[in-house]
Structures are given as C-alpha cells and as structure tokens.
Design a protein around this motif. Structure first.
Motif, PDB file in Angstrom:
ATOM      1  N   MET A 139       0.841  -1.194   0.000  1.00 53.86           N
ATOM      2  CA  MET A 139       0.000   0.000   0.000  1.00 53.86           C
ATOM      3  C   MET A 139       0.882   1.252   0.000  1.00 53.86           C
ATOM      4  O   MET A 139       1.844   1.345   0.756  1.00 53.86           O
ATOM      5  N   ILE A 140       0.533   2.190  -0.871  1.00 57.33           N
ATOM      6  CA  ILE A 140       1.212   3.484  -0.903  1.00 57.33           C
ATOM      7  C   ILE A 140       0.172   4.566  -0.690  1.00 57.33           C
ATOM      8  O   ILE A 140      -0.894   4.546  -1.316  1.00 57.33           O
ATOM      9  N   GLY A 163      -0.705  -1.827 -10.323  1.00 58.05           N
ATOM     10  CA  GLY A 163      -1.717  -2.776  -9.879  1.00 58.05           C
ATOM     11  C   GLY A 163      -1.999  -2.795  -8.391  1.00 58.05           C
ATOM     12  O   GLY A 163      -2.984  -3.404  -7.957  1.00 58.05           O
ATOM     13  N   GLY A 164      -1.169  -2.153  -7.574  1.00 58.43           N
ATOM     14  CA  GLY A 164      -1.410  -2.144  -6.135  1.00 58.43           C
ATOM     15  C   GLY A 164      -2.411  -1.083  -5.728  1.00 58.43           C
ATOM     16  O   GLY A 164      -2.866  -0.277  -6.543  1.00 58.43           O
ATOM     17  N   PRO A 201      -7.359   5.867 -11.875  1.00 57.10           N
ATOM     18  CA  PRO A 201      -7.606   4.425 -11.967  1.00 57.10           C
ATOM     19  C   PRO A 201      -8.492   3.951 -10.810  1.00 57.10           C
ATOM     20  O   PRO A 201      -8.550   4.588  -9.749  1.00 57.10           O
ATOM     21  N   ASP A 202      -9.154   2.819 -11.006  1.00 57.73           N
ATOM     22  CA  ASP A 202     -10.069   2.305  -9.993  1.00 57.73           C
ATOM     23  C   ASP A 202      -9.372   1.995  -8.672  1.00 57.73           C
ATOM     24  O   ASP A 202     -10.006   2.025  -7.607  1.00 57.73           O
ATOM     25  N   ASN A 203      -8.074   1.684  -8.726  1.00 54.76           N
ATOM     26  CA  ASN A 203      -7.350   1.338  -7.504  1.00 54.76           C
ATOM     27  C   ASN A 203      -6.729   2.550  -6.798  1.00 54.76           C
ATOM     28  O   ASN A 203      -5.904   2.394  -5.895  1.00 54.76           O
ATOM     29  N   VAL A 204      -7.125   3.765  -7.205  1.00 56.02           N
ATOM     30  CA  VAL A 204      -6.759   4.973  -6.456  1.00 56.02           C
ATOM     31  C   VAL A 204      -7.953   5.367  -5.588  1.00 56.02           C
ATOM     32  O   VAL A 204      -9.041   5.640  -6.103  1.00 56.02           O
ATOM     33  N   PRO A 247       6.007   1.572 -14.918  1.00 60.57           N
ATOM     34  CA  PRO A 247       6.362   1.455 -16.336  1.00 60.57           C
ATOM     35  C   PRO A 247       6.938   2.730 -16.946  1.00 60.57           C
ATOM     36  O   PRO A 247       7.736   2.663 -17.886  1.00 60.57           O
ATOM     37  N   ASN A 248       6.544   3.899 -16.431  1.00 57.87           N
ATOM     38  CA  ASN A 248       7.085   5.143 -17.000  1.00 57.87           C
ATOM     39  C   ASN A 248       7.969   5.930 -16.030  1.00 57.87           C
ATOM     40  O   ASN A 248       8.538   6.940 -16.408  1.00 57.87           O
TER      41      ASN A 248
END
Length: 320
Positions: free
Chosen positions: A1-2, A22-23, A54-57, A165-166
């Motif tokens: 978790m961040i 993805g986390g 994104p949905d995971n934010v 990735p970036n």
C-alpha cells in the motif's frame, strides 16, 4: 500500500502512475470537498484535468485511514510540510516518509528531509526528486527521478516499490545533495524566466544556468553533498528542465516578472520562498550566492529587472 498525501497536480500524477503497477494507492487531501470531488469525478478537475483516476486509487480525507504498513509520500508544498508533520505527528511515528516537494523552509532554512527528521525523529525520511512535470508522469511519458534515503536497505525497497512502467528511479544515500539540488534550481529557474521575459536573450539564460549551477554546488558541497549528486538528475537534470520550459511554474513566474505582468497567485511557486531561505542560509555560512541575492532583491521590490542584471554584471572579474 502506498499513500500519497497531497492531491495537487504532482501528487495526483504520482498516484496515477503508481496505480498502474496494480497495487492499492490512497490519495489524501486536507479539504473534504476536494476529496468528494475526486470521488465523484474520478479525476482531479482542478489540478490535473483530463487524467482519469484508476479504480485502484482511493481518495481519502482522514489520516486515520492510512494503514500502518503503508509507505507515505508527502506531496505537499514545502512551506506547509512542517505544519502537516507537526499537526499530525501521531500518524507519522516510526513510518517511512518520502518527501515529494522541493524547497527550503522559510523559517528554518532547511529542506524537506531535515524537516521530517526535526518534526518526526522516529521516522525514516527520504526524498523523491528530479526533472519531472506532473502532466508527463500522469500521461505515462518516460520520466527518471532520484530517490534519496540515508538507509541503503530502505532505499532499495523504496526504489522497487516506486518504480513504474514510465517512472525510472535512481537511488542514492545523499539526501543533502538531492534536496538542495531540487530546491536551489527553482531559484535559478526564476532568474532564467526573468531573462527571457525581459528579452535579454538565450545567451544570458545559458550564462545564468551555468553560474547558477556553480551557486548550487557552492552551498550543497559546503553542507556535505556529493558532487555527483548535483551532476545528476536531482541537480543538473532538474536545472535543465526548469530553466528551459514554460511547463515550469518557477520559470513562468520569472517570465511574468521579466515582462512586468501579474502572475496567478493560486499557483505555488516554491522558488520564491526558497530564494529568501537560501540567501539567509548562505549569509549564515558566509557563502557568496549573487544570483540568489539578485532574485531575492527583485522579489522584495528592492530592484527592478535592469538593476538586478546590473548587480550581476558589475561584479568583480574572476576566474571561472
């Protein structure tokens, strides 16, 4: 978790980039209305429009919701960092805290890593810095940053967890060099903006960048930084970006000064406070920083643009 504390443009961009791994990523803002707007729009309409979350934010408004195991990124302006840490110290005890701001505290004349250490002695401080614009990061464009942490083991773990990735993360243990490079280049960026705004030419800008880099080294090395850090992303790299692009708020602010035009007061310009703090620190240390002095005098209305340039051009001749 961040957990990213600070839902401005940069904090939002980093949260978006990290989420692509993805986390789970939390994005905290101090204003409940801002948090609700993030939840409803799934976009930071105010600070980073056109970039979907994104949905995971997960936007949050309570620091109590940050889990104990989370790595915390502090993406708040430098001049509010101390207040955040002091007012909420119980949430930061023995945590890993990564500063994502650039500057020097106007009252204490220290950078974000030292501010974390002063306010939360049990925390493990680090800093993420380097040549980067929020929009580039958010849109997935390649960006390289420096992660500085005194503890090599913690630094390696952070390097792994914050690489996306970036986002390519380089690591160092030189927190002094990393934080001063990121702070002082903003002052030079203001000066370069003034030069271009006043139509003094690209040759003058190149001279300011070069002599400004010498000023950055002069202070940083005196305070214990490594020269290779200043020659890297957090020093020379960030200097090159902010002194040559209107994507830099500090450069745009200097551009307005040079053109004699007003600047949007809602835009955070870290270099203005840093110029004053750096000049005060330089005087304490007996270090010559003429460009920083000229920028401060210009900001304080003591000189106009032409007089500021004359201050620099009339200095005694010397070896490079």
């Amino acid at each position: 978790m961040i957990s990213v504390l600070g839902a401005g443009a940069f904090g939002t961009a980093v949260a978006v980039s990290l989420a692509r791994n993805g986390g789970s990523v939390q994005l905290w803002a101090h204003d409940p209305a801002h948090v609700e707007a993030l939840r409803q729009a799934r976009e930071n309409v105010l600070r980073l429009p056109g970039v979907p979350l994104p949905d995971n934010v997960e936007p949050i408004e309570r620091l109590d919701d940050v889990p104990p195991e989370a790595v915390i990124l502090l993406a708040v302006p430098m001049q509010t960092l101390r207040h955040l840490l002091q007012d909420n110290a119980e949430h930061f005890l023995a945590r890993t805290l990564v500063a994502c701001c650039k500057g020097m505290d106007l009252k204490t004349h220290v950078g974000p890593v030292q501010t974390i250490s002063d306010c939360v002695p049990t925390a493990m401080p680090a800093i993420l810095t380097g040549p980067s614009f929020a929009a580039d990061i958010a849109h997935g464009l390649p960006t390289a940053l420096t992660l500085a942490c005194r503890d090599e083991r913690v630094g390696k773990a952070l390097q792994q967890s914050l690489t996306t990735p970036n986002l390519r993360i380089y690591r160092t243990t030189d927190t002094i060099g990393a934080e001063l490079g990121g702070a002082l280049k903003n002052v030079i960026a203001i000066a370069c903006g003034v030069v271009i705004g006043a139509r003094l030419g690209d040759s003058a800008r190149a001279a300011l960048m070069t002599r400004g880099y010498a000023e950055m080294q002069r202070m940083a090395l005196r305070l214990g930084a490594k020269p290779e850090t200043l020659a890297g992303l957090s020093g020379f790299g960030d200097l090159a970006l902010t002194c040559t692009s209107e994507g830099s708020r500090n450069f745009r602010f200097g551009l307005s000064l040079g053109q004699g035009e007003p600047f949007d007061t809602d835009v955070t310009v870290e270099g203005a406070a840093t110029a004053r703090a750096a000049l005060a620190r330089a005087r304490e240390l007996g270090i010559e920083m003429p460009i920083t002095g000229a920028v401060t005098a210009l900001l304080d209305g003591q000189v106009d643009v032409r007089q500021a340039m004359d201050m620099l051009l009339s200095r005694p001749l010397k070896d490079e």
